[in-house]
Design a protein around this motif. Structure first.
Motif, mmCIF file in Angstrom:
data_model
loop_
_atom_site.group_PDB
_atom_site.id
_atom_site.type_symbol
_atom_site.label_atom_id
_atom_site.label_comp_id
_atom_site.label_asym_id
_atom_site.label_seq_id
_atom_site.Cartn_x
_atom_site.Cartn_y
_atom_site.Cartn_z
ATOM 1 N N LYS A 58 22.565 28.179 71.692
ATOM 2 C CA LYS A 58 23.031 28.657 70.388
ATOM 3 C C LYS A 58 24.555 28.797 70.383
ATOM 4 C CE LYS A 58 22.488 33.548 71.304
ATOM 5 N NZ LYS A 58 22.068 34.822 70.823
ATOM 6 N N THR A 59 25.131 28.663 69.222
ATOM 7 C CA THR A 59 26.568 28.794 69.034
ATOM 8 C C THR A 59 26.917 30.269 68.891
ATOM 9 O OG1 THR A 59 26.699 26.636 67.973
ATOM 10 C CG2 THR A 59 28.511 28.141 67.550
ATOM 11 N N THR A 60 27.963 30.699 69.598
ATOM 12 C CA THR A 60 28.432 32.081 69.517
ATOM 13 C C THR A 60 29.918 32.073 69.147
ATOM 14 O OG1 THR A 60 28.981 32.130 71.867
ATOM 15 C CG2 THR A 60 26.779 32.897 71.236
ATOM 16 N N LEU A 61 30.409 33.222 68.755
ATOM 17 C CA LEU A 61 31.831 33.357 68.460
ATOM 18 C C LEU A 61 32.552 33.957 69.655
ATOM 19 C CD1 LEU A 61 31.974 34.639 64.768
ATOM 20 C CD2 LEU A 61 32.638 32.399 65.632
ATOM 21 N N ALA A 62 33.677 33.340 70.014
ATOM 22 C CA ALA A 62 34.558 33.846 71.068
ATOM 23 C C ALA A 62 35.916 34.055 70.415
ATOM 24 C CB ALA A 62 34.646 32.852 72.218
ATOM 25 N N GLY A 63 36.117 35.250 69.881
ATOM 26 C CA GLY A 63 37.331 35.488 69.102
ATOM 27 C C GLY A 63 37.233 34.740 67.785
ATOM 28 N N ASP A 64 38.190 33.873 67.515
ATOM 29 C CA ASP A 64 38.188 33.077 66.289
ATOM 30 C C ASP A 64 37.508 31.727 66.461
ATOM 31 O OD1 ASP A 64 39.594 35.091 65.048
ATOM 32 O OD2 ASP A 64 41.555 34.171 65.416
ATOM 33 N N TYR A 65 36.998 31.437 67.658
ATOM 34 C CA TYR A 65 36.450 30.111 67.938
ATOM 35 C C TYR A 65 34.957 30.154 68.200
ATOM 36 C CZ TYR A 65 41.320 28.800 68.528
ATOM 37 O OH TYR A 65 42.652 28.569 68.317
ATOM 38 N N LYS A 66 34.276 29.090 67.793
ATOM 39 C CA LYS A 66 32.869 28.920 68.124
ATOM 40 C C LYS A 66 32.794 28.290 69.504
ATOM 41 C CE LYS A 66 32.018 26.297 64.542
ATOM 42 N NZ LYS A 66 31.313 25.434 63.600
ATOM 43 N N LYS A 67 31.750 28.633 70.242
ATOM 44 C CA LYS A 67 31.490 27.955 71.499
ATOM 45 C C LYS A 67 29.993 27.915 71.734
ATOM 46 C CE LYS A 67 31.781 31.560 75.003
ATOM 47 N NZ LYS A 67 32.357 31.912 76.288
ATOM 48 N N CYS A 68 29.569 26.919 72.504
ATOM 49 C CA CYS A 68 28.165 26.824 72.897
ATOM 50 C C CYS A 68 28.086 26.098 74.231
ATOM 51 C CB CYS A 68 27.326 26.146 71.826
ATOM 52 S SG CYS A 68 27.749 24.446 71.502
ATOM 53 N N LEU A 69 26.992 26.304 74.912
ATOM 54 C CA LEU A 69 26.772 25.689 76.203
ATOM 55 C C LEU A 69 25.695 24.630 76.064
ATOM 56 C CD1 LEU A 69 27.945 26.219 79.028
ATOM 57 C CD2 LEU A 69 25.949 27.621 79.502
ATOM 58 N N ALA A 70 25.889 23.511 76.755
ATOM 59 C CA ALA A 70 24.914 22.428 76.724
ATOM 60 C C ALA A 70 24.555 22.039 78.147
ATOM 61 C CB ALA A 70 25.481 21.225 75.975
ATOM 62 N N LEU A 71 23.345 21.536 78.311
ATOM 63 C CA LEU A 71 22.934 20.946 79.574
ATOM 64 C C LEU A 71 23.155 19.450 79.438
ATOM 65 C CD1 LEU A 71 21.594 21.185 82.378
ATOM 66 C CD2 LEU A 71 19.391 20.877 81.216
ATOM 67 N N VAL A 72 23.958 18.887 80.324
ATOM 68 C CA VAL A 72 24.248 17.455 80.282
ATOM 69 C C VAL A 72 23.919 16.849 81.638
ATOM 70 C CG1 VAL A 72 26.046 17.828 78.549
ATOM 71 C CG2 VAL A 72 26.696 17.651 80.961
ATOM 72 N N ALA A 73 23.729 15.527 81.678
ATOM 73 C CA ALA A 73 23.354 14.881 82.932
ATOM 74 C C ALA A 73 23.757 13.414 82.932
ATOM 75 C CB ALA A 73 21.844 15.002 83.148
#
Length: 153
Positions: free
Chosen positions: A42-57
């Motif tokens: 899920k996308t979260t807010l880090a200050g004024d910016y959105k961030k999200c984590l993905a699993l890549v391979a």
């Protein structure tokens, strides 16, 4: 490795491509690689910016990839991504691959890429190399697969 003849491996700007399994943590923007997005958190807010984590391979390993800002909305599971001048380092005690301020991410295809989900490079404990404290070596495997994106059984 993609079967569909669209591989960009080795032809991207910024230098030689590296497989995910060959990455080593460093405080430098020097990772040029190509991978497929398997899952996205899920996308979260880090200050004024959105961030999200993905699993890549790729065909050698998996890793957690941190997306920032519009990247969270633009990229989806199945997208094949080229990363130029990325960074593989600790961010708030989590080892992640990311573009950082100097890197560039670009969609270069979708779905057509062989991959493995283990080892997960973010789930390895790294320690300073006894022969060169500016470099890291693998110490132990914390988990063979992602603890954030557990495999479907």
């Amino acid at each position: 490795m993609k079967d569909c003849g669209q591989s960009c491996r080795g032809r991207r700007e910024g230098g030689t491509m590296v497989t995910l399994k060959d990455m080593v943590p460093a405080a430098q923007n020097n990772i040029n690689t190509e991978f497929i997005i398997l899952d996205k958190g899920k996308t979260t807010l880090a200050g004024d910016y959105k961030k999200c984590l993905a699993l890549v391979a790729d065909e050698t390993a998996a890793v957690h990839f941190e997306l920032w800002g519009d990247e969270c909305d633009v990229f989806v599971g199945g997208d094949i991504i080229s990363l130029v001048d990325g960074i593989f380092s600790y961010n708030r005690k989590n080892l992640v691959l990311r573009a950082g301020k100097k890197g560039k991410v670009e969609k270069v295809g979708e779905f057509c890429m062989a991959f493995v989900e283990t080892p997960n490079m973010s789930e390895i404990r790294w320690i300073p190399d006894p022969n060169n404290p500016k470099k890291y070596v693998q110490d132990a495997v914390i988990s063979p697969h992602s603890r954030i994106f557990p495999p479907v059984l």
